[in-house]
Enzyme design. Sequence first.
Site, PDB file in Angstrom:
ATOM      1  NE  ARG A   1      39.357  52.359  14.365  1.00 44.80           N
ATOM      2  CZ  ARG A   1      39.703  51.180  14.891  1.00 44.80           C
ATOM      3  NH1 ARG A   1      38.820  50.243  15.049  1.00 44.80           N
ATOM      4  NH2 ARG A   1      40.973  50.940  15.204  1.00 44.80           N
TER       5      ARG A   1
ATOM      6  CE  LYS B   1      43.047  43.815  19.533  1.00 44.51           C
ATOM      7  NZ  LYS B   1      42.922  44.888  18.550  1.00 44.51           N
ATOM      8  CG  ASN B   2      45.829  46.963  19.828  1.00 38.28           C
ATOM      9  OD1 ASN B   2      45.372  46.110  19.050  1.00 38.28           O
ATOM     10  ND2 ASN B   2      45.073  47.783  20.498  1.00 38.28           N
TER      11      ASN B   2
ATOM     12  CG  ASP C   1      41.767  50.318  23.061  1.00 32.77           C
ATOM     13  OD1 ASP C   1      42.822  49.902  22.558  1.00 32.77           O
ATOM     14  OD2 ASP C   1      40.904  50.950  22.407  1.00 32.77           O
TER      15      ASP C   1
ATOM     16  NE  ARG D   1      38.510  41.958  15.806  1.00 32.22           N
ATOM     17  CZ  ARG D   1      38.463  43.188  15.323  1.00 32.22           C
ATOM     18  NH1 ARG D   1      37.312  43.827  15.261  1.00 32.22           N
ATOM     19  NH2 ARG D   1      39.535  43.794  14.905  1.00 32.22           N
TER      20      ARG D   1
ATOM     21  CB  CYS E   1      35.202  50.510  12.411  1.00 34.87           C
ATOM     22  SG  CYS E   1      35.541  50.041  14.121  1.00 34.87           S
TER      23      CYS E   1
HETATM   24  C1  EPZ Z   1      44.712  51.837  17.525  1.00 34.85           C
HETATM   25  O1  EPZ Z   1      43.759  52.015  16.502  1.00 34.85           O
HETATM   26  C2  EPZ Z   1      44.296  50.573  18.278  1.00 34.85           C
HETATM   27  N1  EPZ Z   1      44.354  49.429  17.353  1.00 34.85           N
HETATM   28  C3  EPZ Z   1      42.883  50.741  18.822  1.00 34.85           C
HETATM   29  O2  EPZ Z   1      42.565  49.572  19.555  1.00 34.85           O
HETATM   30  C4  EPZ Z   1      42.887  51.939  19.767  1.00 34.85           C
HETATM   31  O3  EPZ Z   1      41.571  52.145  20.256  1.00 34.85           O
HETATM   32  C5  EPZ Z   1      43.365  53.195  19.018  1.00 34.85           C
HETATM   33  O4  EPZ Z   1      44.664  52.943  18.444  1.00 34.85           O
HETATM   34  C6  EPZ Z   1      43.463  54.409  19.921  1.00 34.85           C
HETATM   35  O5  EPZ Z   1      44.337  54.132  20.977  1.00 34.85           O
HETATM   36  C7  EPZ Z   1      45.555  48.899  17.052  1.00 34.85           C
HETATM   37  O6  EPZ Z   1      46.595  49.347  17.525  1.00 34.85           O
HETATM   38  C8  EPZ Z   1      45.542  47.724  16.124  1.00 34.85           C
HETATM   39  P1  EPZ Z   1      44.099  55.875  15.783  1.00 34.85           P
HETATM   40  P2  EPZ Z   1      44.034  53.116  15.337  1.00 34.85           P
HETATM   41  O7  EPZ Z   1      44.618  55.949  14.398  1.00 34.85           O
HETATM   42  O8  EPZ Z   1      45.472  53.264  15.130  1.00 34.85           O
HETATM   43  C9  EPZ Z   1      41.412  59.186  13.729  1.00 34.85           C
HETATM   44  C10 EPZ Z   1      41.212  47.788  20.243  1.00 34.85           C
HETATM   45  O9  EPZ Z   1      40.145  47.777  20.864  1.00 34.85           O
HETATM   46  N2  EPZ Z   1      42.207  58.942  12.515  1.00 34.85           N
HETATM   47  O10 EPZ Z   1      45.014  56.149  16.921  1.00 34.85           O
HETATM   48  O11 EPZ Z   1      43.179  52.732  14.185  1.00 34.85           O
HETATM   49  C11 EPZ Z   1      40.585  57.985  14.142  1.00 34.85           C
HETATM   50  O12 EPZ Z   1      39.350  57.964  13.443  1.00 34.85           O
HETATM   51  C12 EPZ Z   1      41.437  48.792  19.136  1.00 34.85           C
HETATM   52  O13 EPZ Z   1      42.184  47.036  20.476  1.00 34.85           O
HETATM   53  C13 EPZ Z   1      41.969  59.737  11.391  1.00 34.85           C
HETATM   54  O14 EPZ Z   1      41.095  60.599  11.391  1.00 34.85           O
HETATM   55  O15 EPZ Z   1      43.463  54.426  16.002  1.00 34.85           O
HETATM   56  C14 EPZ Z   1      40.394  58.209  15.622  1.00 34.85           C
HETATM   57  O16 EPZ Z   1      39.331  59.112  15.828  1.00 34.85           O
HETATM   58  C15 EPZ Z   1      40.181  49.602  18.859  1.00 34.85           C
HETATM   59  N3  EPZ Z   1      42.726  59.535  10.275  1.00 34.85           N
HETATM   60  C16 EPZ Z   1      41.707  58.877  16.052  1.00 34.85           C
HETATM   61  O17 EPZ Z   1      42.301  59.373  14.841  1.00 34.85           O
HETATM   62  C17 EPZ Z   1      43.720  58.589  10.225  1.00 34.85           C
HETATM   63  O18 EPZ Z   1      44.396  58.468   9.183  1.00 34.85           O
HETATM   64  C18 EPZ Z   1      42.713  57.914  16.691  1.00 34.85           C
HETATM   65  O19 EPZ Z   1      42.778  56.775  15.877  1.00 34.85           O
HETATM   66  C19 EPZ Z   1      43.943  57.791  11.372  1.00 34.85           C
HETATM   67  C20 EPZ Z   1      43.184  57.996  12.513  1.00 34.85           C
END
Ligand code: EPZ
Length: 432
Positions: free
Chosen positions: A122, A22-23, A306, A398, A117
Amino acid sequence: MDSIIIQGGRPLSGTVEVSGAKNAALPLLAAGILADGPMIYHRIPHLRDITTMMTLLANQGADVSMDDKGRVRVDTSTSHLPEAPYELVKTMRASALVLGPLLARFGHARVSLPGGCAIGARPMDMHLKGLEAMGAEIRVEQGYVVAKTKGKLQGARIVFGTVTVTGTENLMMAAALADGETILENAAREPEVVNLADSLRQMGADIKGDGSGCICIRGVDRLNGAEVSVIADRIEAATYLAAGLITGGEVTVKHVDPGMLDAFLARVAEAGASVETGESWVRCSASERLQGVNIRTSPHPGFPTDLQAQFMALMCIASGSSVISETIFENRFMHVQELRRMGANIVLNGNAAVVDGIETLSGAPVMATDLRASASLVLAGLAATGETTISRVYHIDRGYERIEEKLRALGASIERITPTPELLRSPSLATS
Ligand code: EPZ
């Protein structure tokens, strides 16, 4: 809302074909916005989030179709509306992945902020700061990001404060059509990022360093359509391996690169599991009860956040205790109270959960709260004695393609119930 009913305590054994990730599929579909010609995608999984992304692209004017072999075709040459409306974005925050491509293609975009979320705030600040560094003018109005550029985006050096997967992907796509060179430092190293970079290179992009913490993108004038393939879903694969381990069975997952599962396999091996791997398959089993081991989630190649909830389910019936630290999201322990309802012995202390393994869990009615928490409840239900009913399983749909079918093929007693009006009137389901 559908529920899943599981009669637990049956060892699961057999082979599971892993679906496309998915990701990985979500950013790959968004990359279609950058292409001058049609994109053909192999191994796109049939999941709600994928349908949402395809609807998003179609709303923008793209021609999106799927043939009887499951290949998806996206032709964005007819796209004319660079928007992502709240109605769609609120159901899938990864819709934000269209922002970079829309800005690079059209020079302007209006994308709803995802909103809250279950697992954490996020925010998207790093996505937006990166685009501003590339010359975009960004405003937030009535819950929408309104972005525009005078001419093309400009290459820039961007250093992420924390590793962000979709932030890396969004900016890599935006940089592919920018003027000049973009350097992404402290970039995400996930296999899904590499899958996107490979596909962008097939489209004509000039990208180096993906898979390391520093990615260099030299902008080109145009990107053509390409035929690309989605990598295996490593999270789905590990979830099924965990299903075999938690029930005392033996599961093999195939069509997956074992290298993508290194952190998970190292931990289950440390807990006493037997791990066998081939070129594109992995088998796990445990002749004895697993031992408690500690994990700490971190960006790839560390232990994936995850898989934290699924691993916690395993530890609930391990011998001894384990400390599970979640460092990526601030609220990713909502499965804990549900596992406790099944008898698990878990104490939370900030971002750490201390699990004291017990002999067996007992089936109970529980509620899914987010995608991966749902998976941990399924695992717990498969291991528990008696019946477990999991409500709000739309969370599972999902991220897990045909989960009941795949688990039933391994020997699980699992069925989905869609409440009828009569059922809805019964007290047990009325609240689900
Ligand atoms: C991706 O989410 C995945 N989703 C998530 O999978 C996964 O848990 C996550 O990466 C971490 O590996 C997809 O790829 C569609 P991040 P993403 O930006 O990109 C903070 C699942 O279950 N952050 O790597 O949204 C954020 O809050 C899902 O399949 C900021 O502060 O995660 C988090 O604490 C859930 N500002 C950390 O960084 C930003 O602009 C990592 O988030 C962006 C992120």
